[in-house]
Design an enzyme around this catalytic site. Structure first.
Site, short mmCIF file in Angstrom:
data_model
loop_
_atom_site.label_atom_id
_atom_site.label_comp_id
_atom_site.label_asym_id
_atom_site.label_seq_id
_atom_site.Cartn_x
_atom_site.Cartn_y
_atom_site.Cartn_z
CE1 TYR A 1 -0.14 -6.90 -2.58
CE2 TYR A 1 -0.71 -4.59 -2.89
CZ TYR A 1 -0.21 -5.78 -3.39
OH TYR A 1 0.23 -5.86 -4.69
NE ARG B 1 -1.99 4.61 -2.98
CZ ARG B 1 -1.73 4.22 -4.21
NH1 ARG B 1 -1.17 3.05 -4.44
NH2 ARG B 1 -2.00 5.00 -5.23
#
Length: 495
Positions: free
Chosen positions: A184, A231
């Site tokens: 992403y 993350r």
């Protein structure tokens, strides 16, 4: 402190159930529910009643913290799926506050994952807008050409992350997580495979780190004193353009920018096998990657990925590979995983076999998450039958996984159940599936079903042809006929 130590010593797997800190927040134990896309949100980005109950159940399941799934910081351009939670408008705070309350009710801390899809999205999700990315290189899955982000885009998006963090704090979340992995937007910048920029945000690693670090600092400011988790992709392969050495360096810089913990994962759309974990991926295979990051940073590290058994999780804490253990699909399959481990009831855990049926469900688009082994996953608001079968008999034909689950559910509802199976073994299809190389996880589920049958009053009859005469001959009563011990069946799930 002595009282805490004595309490922990009286539970199974004591390291898992030690209280531990991430930043300023003390978690009641070292188990975390990993963020997983659920497709349960309302169309307007608010929390649906079903989603509320989905998280309420998992907050009550014994984990120390629940990380709520990817939540968009800038819609529609940053939306990655449909429907999806959002935190890009003040009107959404109230909905998230109710979700936080539901998670807290079970004793868990609540964290929300802040997300921007970048190029890994489709115009059908972004209201027709062209996706944005580090460089005009299409996502291999969606194959839609993204627009290269301008400096204005970069500054605006970093600001959006910070504003979403402030809203998360206003909603009552105990922490926020930045989604910087899985291809992403942020990892899209970190990756030399997808970032071909020639300005200050591309080229060498320091330049590729620049935008993600801007986001961390913005989120740090928006979150105030509340913990910030990042993350992070950390792989020994380079297909996604981020190898382990670069990942270690980035982790150090991310901590310097304000992160209180690193959540180590792998994979992107180019390497889904490193992300969604096919059945043949070994249990706990990412744990060494977590240790590699932990050796370089001075904040807690969260390990995640195919951690199904408490012994694997406990060992990772004991040997210093990680400070916290995140469970994703394991908690989808059994929301009470942590409570069962704490109570010494590990054989009662419904095990995730990495069959990926859940991935298939959400991959359909506009389809809620589900689990092949846990029919209530994503359907937590559906009523459970209670004593509706009292005084009645039921016959179930076929002792495969579906038949066994049907028999157990009917038994739980008060029916006197007979389960008829032509084979001489329970769940012969699972036994055959597990015979293939690296598919022994299917035996875990078979063992679980056998254990559940053994604790029920289901009348199991093996080697029975379920014709009309056999069904008519069924009589009520408590009978238990299990497979002979020479079938090669294990008696319990491995620990």
């Amino acid at each position: 402190m002595l009282e805490v130590e004595e309490a922990v010593s009286n539970v199974a797997r004591p390291r898992l159930f030690e209280p531990a800190r991430i930043g300023s927040v003390l978690l009641p134990n070292r188990l975390i529910m990993a963020p997983m896309e659920s497709n349960l949100a309302n169309r307007d980005g608010t929390v649906s009643d079903t989603q509320m109950e989905y998280y309420r159940c998992r907050g009550a399941g014994g984990v120390g913290m629940v990380i709520v799934e990817y939540t968009c910081v800038e819609s529609p351009i940053g939306i990655g799926g449909s429907p999806q939670l959002r935190l890009d408008d003040d009107r959404l705070i109230e909905s998230h506050a109710k979700l936080v309350e539901a998670i807290h009710a079970g004793g868990a801390k609540a964290c929300v994952q802040l997300f921007h899809a970048g190029r890994q999205t489709h115009p059908k999700f972004t209201d027709g807008l062209q996706p944005i990315a580090a460089s005009p290189i299409p996502c291999p899955m969606y194959r839609k050409m993204p627009r290269e982000m301008t400096l204005e885009d970069i500054e605006r998006t970093a600001r959006k992350f910070g504003e979403a963090a402030a809203r998360a704090v206003a909603a009552g979340y105990d922490a926020v997580e930045i989604h910087g992995a899985h291809g992403y937007l942020l990892s899209n910048f970190l990756s030399r495979a997808s970032n071909h920029r020639t300005d200050a945000f591309g080229g060498n690693l320091a330049n590729r780190q620049r935008f993600p670090l801007m986001v961390v600092r913005a989120v740090r400011e928006g979150a105030g004193e509340f913990p910030v988790v990042f993350r992070h992709t950390a792989d020994e392969f380079v297909e996604d353009g981020i190898d382990i050495e670069e990942a270690k360096d980035s982790a150090v810089r991310i901590v310097e920018a304000g992160a209180d913990a690193i959540h180590v994962t792998t994979g992107c759309h180019e390497r889904l096998d490193r992300n969604v974990d096919p059945v043949w991926m070994p249990e706990g295979w990412r744990i060494p990657l977590a240790k590699a990051i932990r050796d370089r940073v001075d904040v807690p590290v969260i390990a995640v990925g195919v951690i199904r058994h408490a012994g694997i999780a406990e060992q990772a804490l004991e040997d210093g590979s990680a400070d916290f253990i995140a469970l994703g699909r394991a908690i989808l399959a059994d929301p009470d995983w942590a409570n069962k481990v704490r109570g010494g009831r590990e054989k009662e855990i419904r095990p995730c076999t990495s069959c990926n049926w859940c991935i298939v469900q959400i991959g359909k688009g506009d389809s809620p998450i589900g689990c092949a082994e846990n029919p209530r996953a994503g359907h937590e608001t559906d009523p459970l039958p209670v004593e509706v079968g009292k005084g009645l008999r039921a016959v179930v034909v076929g002792a495969g996984p579906g038949g066994i689950c049907a028999a157990l559910t009917l038994n739980q509802a008060g029916f006197q159940v007979s389960l008829l199976e032509l084979s001489t073994v329970v769940a012969p299809g699972l036994l055959a599936s597990a015979a293939a190389p690296k598919k022994e996880k299917f035996l875990w589920y078979r063992d679980y079903l056998i254990h559940k049958l053994a604790g029920s009053s289901v009348n199991l009859k093996l080697g029975v042809q379920a014709d009309a005469a056999a069904v008519a001959a069924v009589e009520p009563g408590r009978y238990q006929h299990f497979p002979p011990t020479n079938t090669g069946t294990k008696t319990g799930a491995p620990s």
